[in-house]
Every structure is written in structure tokens, then in C-alpha cells.
Design a protein around this motif. Structure first.
Motif, mmCIF file in Angstrom:
data_model
loop_
_atom_site.group_PDB
_atom_site.id
_atom_site.type_symbol
_atom_site.label_atom_id
_atom_site.label_comp_id
_atom_site.label_asym_id
_atom_site.label_seq_id
_atom_site.Cartn_x
_atom_site.Cartn_y
_atom_site.Cartn_z
ATOM 1 N N ILE A 1 0.842 -1.288 -0.029
ATOM 2 C CA ILE A 1 0.028 -0.020 -0.071
ATOM 3 C C ILE A 1 0.943 1.323 0.027
ATOM 4 O O ILE A 1 0.584 2.080 -0.694
ATOM 5 N N GLY A 2 1.970 1.262 0.734
ATOM 6 C CA GLY A 2 2.767 2.217 0.810
ATOM 7 C C GLY A 2 3.571 2.897 -0.539
ATOM 8 O O GLY A 2 3.571 3.862 -0.679
ATOM 9 N N LYS A 3 3.870 1.594 -1.360
ATOM 10 C CA LYS A 3 4.386 1.986 -2.529
ATOM 11 C C LYS A 3 3.435 2.720 -3.511
ATOM 12 O O LYS A 3 3.528 3.637 -4.197
ATOM 13 N N LYS A 4 1.944 2.021 -3.453
ATOM 14 C CA LYS A 4 1.062 2.630 -4.358
ATOM 15 C C LYS A 4 0.592 4.102 -3.802
ATOM 16 O O LYS A 4 0.345 4.774 -4.892
ATOM 17 N N LEU A 5 0.456 4.096 -2.616
ATOM 18 C CA LEU A 5 -0.267 5.554 -2.044
ATOM 19 C C LEU A 5 0.667 6.341 -1.430
ATOM 20 O O LEU A 5 0.440 7.214 -1.168
ATOM 21 N N GLY A 6 2.254 5.894 -1.652
ATOM 22 C CA GLY A 6 3.042 6.888 -0.905
ATOM 23 C C GLY A 6 3.222 7.313 0.422
ATOM 24 O O GLY A 6 3.623 8.301 0.556
ATOM 25 N N ILE A 7 2.620 6.429 1.314
ATOM 26 C CA ILE A 7 2.322 6.874 2.545
ATOM 27 C C ILE A 7 3.919 6.935 3.223
ATOM 28 O O ILE A 7 3.966 7.565 4.549
#
Ligand code: FAD
Length: 342
Positions: free
Chosen positions: A195-201
């Protein structure tokens, strides 16, 4: 492949203390507001607590706020008489620090077994109506049509052979859909990374800093000198790691003649030959530790990662449809070696 879909209000991924406490608190708030919420929690271990490994000295503050009558409800505490001793170790000697650094004060805390504690939190959550599904790993995050809003998680297929092919008892994973998905996967979550990679968190944050801890639960004989030690919670630094490698040792008193012994090693060490398990064995052979555990019997052994980066590595704590908690969100206070209550 067809995946059955189940709709919830909130799905918690991971059955560690962060998510169990979150699910309990959410249900308490819903009850107070007179609202019905469908909440589920999945845990990849076969039982809640079965993958939990920690020290563990629990700061009771958050527990007292979450479950004020925790003692009456049978919360499994191992030791509440905590007397701290911090030692600097050389290869053959130990020097006790004449004062306790503020972060090392554990008065008012309790030693616990994290696996028993999580199992107990699981029963409290179930009593409040949380649907708990042990034995289910979240393997893929699901998004809405925009691809920017988290919609839930897919659990892993069951009945896959060693060759990776479906067996006769194969069952496809289930899509758990929710308004909010809470990721509490611990220090090295696979879904939060995706998710971090996709949404840049994680963008703009420092990369995570990892440590490894090796730990044993040891049963000591009744005449062990440890029972007469003025300290029930011992922390060490120095030998065997020296002062250039981060980390240190711990020895905590538990119930029924047992102790918890461990060594934490920062994984940014420079010596390519350093091996945390070997350092743990050297730690056990130090005269202070060897003297205290002599004649003991190892009951359990394990190792686990700590995400020790703290504030500078903390991701954005919410994204559309998702929340990130506990070690997944880098909430461990490494100076205090405490992440259970955070
Ligand atoms: C050796 C050691 C000593 C420590 N000592 C202390 C101490 O004395 N006091 C203290 O407060 N803290 C201590 N800590 C830190 C503390 O244990 C952690 O901060 C705390 O456990 C974090 O809780 P969590 O719920 O975020 O993650 P975890 O406890 O790691 O739980 C995460 C859970 O999620 C499950 N999971 C992961 N991914 C998935 C997935 N995709 N699908 C389904 N399930 C999944 C895992 O199986 C696990 O059960 C110590 C840690 C270690 C390793």
C-alpha cells in the motif's frame, strides 16, 4: 478464480496488541454511541498470540484506560514487583549504573507473556462482538475502481500443494471488504509495504531501521541466585556487542520459576561476521548472566524483528480507506523498548 466477498464496516489485519486494542476500543465506542458495527480481525497464526514474541515489560497505562477492570477480568500478568537494575558489561565484569536513566524506569509496569496477553485480549474482543479469524493471512490489498482507495484485503488460498498447485481441498481466498482497513501487521508487514508503494505513505520519510532480538524463556531451579537478586528487571549494555553496535540484553522475572532472557541487536552493525544468535550465546555466557541462569532449562526460544526507526520513519498514519497502527506505523518507543502500549 472466484473469491467470495464479505462486507464489514472495519477489517483489522493482524492480531497483535495494536490491532486487538484498536478493535476493542472501536467496539466500546460503538456500544457507547448505540451503533452496530461489523468488525473483523484476521491473524495469520493458527491462534491469536501464537506468533507473538516480545520481552515483555508492559506499561500498564494504556491497558488501564482501555480495560479499567483488567485485573478482575483475568488479565495474565507475570510479575508486578518490578525492581530495575541496569548494568554495563565488560567481557568478565559488570558495573551497575548508580542511577536509572528515566527511560529505564519500570515501576508501575508489569512483566507479561505477549502471546498469553494477546490471547486474552482476543477473548475480550470476541466478547464485544469482534469476529476473529485466526489462520487467515491477508495477502493482497484491494482497491476501489479509482485504485486510490483501499477497500479491504484478500486472504490467502487454502489447500495449495508444496509445488504451488491447488490440491483437491483447495479453497480460494476470501475478499474482506470494509469502509476502513486497519493494518497492524507488526514490524515487517507485507501489505503495508504494498500500500505504501501505491499510495506513497512513506514518501519523505527516512527508511525504517531494523533490529533483531533473540529470546528464551528459561525455567530456573528453586535455589537459583536470581530469586535472591535485588532486581527483577535487568537491562545490560556493552558486552557482547561493544559500544559501536546498538543493542543490549534483558532478563525479566516471570511466574512459576521462569525468566525471559533476550538480546536485541541493531542490524546496522559494521562487522560482516556478526551474527545475532551467536552474540546471544556469548551474552548467556557472561559471568553475570551465566551465574543467574545456571541450572535452568530452556522452555521456549524465538527471534523477532523490531522496527526501531521511531518518529523519522513513521508513515502517514491514514490513507483513503486505511489506517496504520503499532509497529507497522513505527510506533515503537525504542529508547524505552516499549511498543505494546503504543
Ligand atoms: C524481543 C523483543 C522484546 C520486546 N520487549 C518489549 C517490552 O518489554 N515492552 C514493550 O512494550 N514492547 C516490547 N517489544 C516491542 C513489542 O513487542 C512490539 O512493539 C509490539 O508487539 C507491536 O505490536 P503490533 O500489534 O504492532 O505488532 P505485532 O505484535 O508484531 O503483531 C502483528 C501480528 O500481525 C500478524 N500479521 C502480520 N501480517 C499479517 C497479515 N498480512 N495477515 C494476517 N496477520 C498478519 C502477525 O502474525 C502478528 O501476530 C519487544 C519486541 C521484541 C521483538
Amino acid at each position: 478464480m472466484e473469491h467470495e466477498q464479505l462486507e464489514f464496516d472495519v477489517v483489522f489485519v493482524g492480531g497483535g496488541p495494536a490491532n486487538l486494542a484498536g478493535a476493542i476500543h472501536l467496539k466500546q465506542l460503538a456500544r457507547k454511541a448505540g451503533r452496530e458495527l461489523e468488525v473483523c480481525l484476521i491473524e495469520k497464526a493458527e491462534a491469536i498470540g501464537a506468533h507473538s514474541l516480545s520481552g515483555a515489560v508492559l506499561d500498564l497505562r494504556a491497558l488501564a484506560e482501555l480495560i479499567p477492570d483488567y485485573a478482575v477480568r483475568g488479565c495474565p500478568l507475570e510479575e508486578t514487583d518490578l525492581r530495575d537494575g541496569v548494568f554495563y558489561l565488560t567481557p568478565a565484569k559488570q558495573f551497575r549504573l548508580p542511577y536509572l536513566p528515566p527511560a529505564m524506569h519500570n515501576t508501575g509496569c508489569a512483566v507479561i507473556s505477549l502471546s498469553k496477553f494477546c490471547a486474552w485480549l482476543g477473548t475480550v474482543a470476541e466478547e464485544l462482538g469482534v469476529n476473529i479469524f485466526p489462520g487467515f493471512a491477508g495477502v493482497e490489498a484491494l482497491y476501489d475502481a479509482s485504485g486510490r482507495r483501499v477497500r479491504g484485503v484478500r486472504t490467502g488460498d487454502k489447500g495449495i500443494g508444496k509445488d504451488g498447485k491447488p490440491k483437491s481441498n483447495h479453497e480460494p481466498g476470501v475478499d474482506l471488504l470494509a469502509q476502513v482497513t486497519v493494518l497492524g501487521e507488526g514490524p515487517k508487514g507485507s501489505l503495508i509495504r504494498e500500500i505504501g508503494k501505491k499510495l506513497g505513505i512513506f514518501s519523505g520519510k527516512m527508511p525504517q531501521v531494523y533490529e533483531t532480538a533473540v529470546k528464551e524463556v528459561i525455567e530456573l531451579p528453586a535455589d537459583s541466585p536470581f530469586w535472591n537478586s535485588p532486581f527483577t528487571v535487568i537491562h545490560t549494555f556493552g558486552y557482547p556487542l561493544g559500544l559501536d553496535t546498538k543493542g543490549g540484553g534483558f532478563l525479566y522475572r516471570m511466574k512459576e520459576g521462569r525468566v525471559s532472557l533476550g538480546l536485541v541487536v541493531g542490524l546496522d552493525y559494521e562487522d560482516p561476521m556478526l551474527e545475532p544468535y551467536r552474540e546471544f550465546l556469548r551474552f548467556k555466557h557472561h559471568p553475570l548472566i551465566a551465574g543467574l541462569i545456571r541450572g535452568g532449562k530452556v522452555l521456549q526460544q524465538g527471534a523477532k524483528t523490531l522496527a526501531a526507526g521511531g518518529w523519522y520513519t513513521m508513515p502517514q498514519l491514514a490513507a483513503d480507506g486505511a489506517l496504520f497502527v503499532g509497529d507497522s506505523a513505527s510506533m515503537l518507543n525504542v529508547q524505552r523498548l516499549k511498543g505494546i502500549h503504543t
